[in-house]
Design an enzyme around this catalytic site. Sequence first.
Site, PDB file in Angstrom:
ATOM      1  N   GLN A 180      -5.808  -3.122   1.049  1.00  0.00           N
ATOM      2  CA  GLN A 180      -4.573  -3.106   0.270  1.00  0.00           C
ATOM      3  C   GLN A 180      -4.869  -3.426  -1.190  1.00  0.00           C
ATOM      4  O   GLN A 180      -5.912  -3.987  -1.520  1.00  0.00           O
ATOM      5  CB  GLN A 180      -3.593  -4.152   0.814  1.00  0.00           C
ATOM      6  CG  GLN A 180      -3.131  -3.903   2.227  1.00  0.00           C
ATOM      7  CD  GLN A 180      -2.161  -4.960   2.717  1.00  0.00           C
ATOM      8  OE1 GLN A 180      -1.469  -5.598   1.938  1.00  0.00           O
ATOM      9  NE2 GLN A 180      -2.103  -5.145   4.038  1.00  0.00           N
ATOM     10  N   PRO A 222      -5.110  -0.365   6.257  1.00  0.00           N
ATOM     11  CA  PRO A 222      -5.497  -1.769   6.104  1.00  0.00           C
ATOM     12  C   PRO A 222      -4.889  -2.691   7.169  1.00  0.00           C
ATOM     13  O   PRO A 222      -3.996  -2.301   7.930  1.00  0.00           O
ATOM     14  CB  PRO A 222      -4.968  -2.131   4.713  1.00  0.00           C
ATOM     15  CG  PRO A 222      -4.802  -0.831   4.000  1.00  0.00           C
ATOM     16  CD  PRO A 222      -4.410   0.145   5.069  1.00  0.00           C
ATOM     17  N   GLU A 223      -5.362  -3.925   7.174  1.00  0.00           N
ATOM     18  CA  GLU A 223      -4.796  -4.960   8.038  1.00  0.00           C
ATOM     19  C   GLU A 223      -3.342  -5.224   7.643  1.00  0.00           C
ATOM     20  O   GLU A 223      -2.999  -5.240   6.461  1.00  0.00           O
ATOM     21  CB  GLU A 223      -5.609  -6.249   7.905  1.00  0.00           C
ATOM     22  CG  GLU A 223      -5.103  -7.364   8.809  1.00  0.00           C
ATOM     23  CD  GLU A 223      -5.877  -8.652   8.627  1.00  0.00           C
ATOM     24  OE1 GLU A 223      -6.257  -9.258   9.642  1.00  0.00           O
ATOM     25  OE2 GLU A 223      -6.098  -9.063   7.464  1.00  0.00           O
ATOM     26  N   VAL A 224      -2.489  -5.434   8.655  1.00  0.00           N
ATOM     27  CA  VAL A 224      -1.040  -5.630   8.491  1.00  0.00           C
ATOM     28  C   VAL A 224      -0.487  -4.822   7.313  1.00  0.00           C
ATOM     29  O   VAL A 224       0.250  -5.329   6.479  1.00  0.00           O
ATOM     30  CB  VAL A 224      -0.659  -7.130   8.399  1.00  0.00           C
ATOM     31  CG1 VAL A 224      -0.903  -7.794   9.744  1.00  0.00           C
ATOM     32  CG2 VAL A 224      -1.357  -7.902   7.311  1.00  0.00           C
ATOM     33  N   TRP A 225      -0.860  -3.567   7.270  1.00  0.00           N
ATOM     34  CA  TRP A 225      -0.366  -2.641   6.240  1.00  0.00           C
ATOM     35  C   TRP A 225       1.153  -2.641   6.206  1.00  0.00           C
ATOM     36  O   TRP A 225       1.784  -2.560   5.157  1.00  0.00           O
ATOM     37  CB  TRP A 225      -0.931  -1.251   6.533  1.00  0.00           C
ATOM     38  CG  TRP A 225      -0.210  -0.133   5.873  1.00  0.00           C
ATOM     39  CD1 TRP A 225       0.642   0.758   6.465  1.00  0.00           C
ATOM     40  CD2 TRP A 225      -0.253   0.226   4.485  1.00  0.00           C
ATOM     41  NE1 TRP A 225       1.125   1.652   5.539  1.00  0.00           N
ATOM     42  CE2 TRP A 225       0.588   1.348   4.309  1.00  0.00           C
ATOM     43  CE3 TRP A 225      -0.920  -0.281   3.374  1.00  0.00           C
ATOM     44  CZ2 TRP A 225       0.789   1.960   3.088  1.00  0.00           C
ATOM     45  CZ3 TRP A 225      -0.726   0.328   2.145  1.00  0.00           C
ATOM     46  CH2 TRP A 225       0.107   1.431   2.002  1.00  0.00           C
TER      47      TRP A 225
END
Length: 349
Positions: A256, A71-74
Amino acid sequence: MTDLTVNLKNGDTSSEDSFVVLSDTSSAMSKVRVGAVQAEPGWFDLEESVEKTISLINQASEKGVNVLGFPEVWIPGYPWALWTNSAIDNGEMVHKYMANSLVRDSPQMRRIQQAVKDAGMQVVLGYSEREGASLYMGQSFIAPTGEVVHHRRKIKPTHVERTLWGEGQAESLTTVVDTPFGKVGGLNCWEHLQPLLRYYEYAQGVQIHIASWPAEFCMPDPKVMAWQYHETGEASYRASQFMAIEGQTFVAIASQILTEKNLERNFLVGKPPIKTPGGGFSMIFGPDGKPLAEHLEDGEEGIVIADVDLTDIDRAKTFIDTVGHYARPDLLSLLVNPSADSCITMMKK
């Protein structure tokens, strides 16, 4: 690299049921196993996030995944408090978030790279990237060799995100890399709503696209708060599906989730539109937009997996190829600036 046929059923290198062939030309057979992470990050904790990243890479490897998206900024999780709390109230949260963001050249990243190398897969890793005292919404493309073959940053953080993260430069317009498993691309969140950026990715020949998203939730009760539908998981799911249709590419959504026990850790207790457990909407789509994987529940953690055949892209492109026979460059075309700007320019004498 010598020829190697990898069997996903039992690790055998000789069975006729083999799935992917790697050769010294790095050309791939058409069949690839794609995975998309739907999981809860190690909120605001760099070490916990790195450990969980490695654990998920190992899990995906055991399932025979060739291409895995995060995911984005995991790392270290998407800070939804940016949207629900004031800038003053977020001061301590931002300080902690910066301290736990990932430096691209760091021992933590090297541990992740080693895990990718051990797994022999292609990974697109989303994380809050720290460079000096600045943060960026980064995506690193890590090859089966463990090398970061390309790195990009979200070119325009969305709305209040701009209070925390900076913008990507021209190198971030490159969104596709060649891999042993086909041409793999990636975008962050609302980059999927930027039509010119999507179009440029299609022009780069993307075959498997990683759509990296934060946790997003359903519409809140309008009596509680006003909210926009385009800020929901359902809308983001549809946007990713449309990219598959428009670009005739496989698209893997990685998203997320958030659980009740971590609301306080995220400074989100009693904050709509947050719903727990919730946030996840991961899926894998075919190049005609068809869902290909089993759906995970909204707050369920796991890896969404689908076996894809890259030659199916030709079936979709027979009908529509937006950068080929269905284009009209004589009427409409895209202008791209490939040169990155710098804070410092050295004058010549």
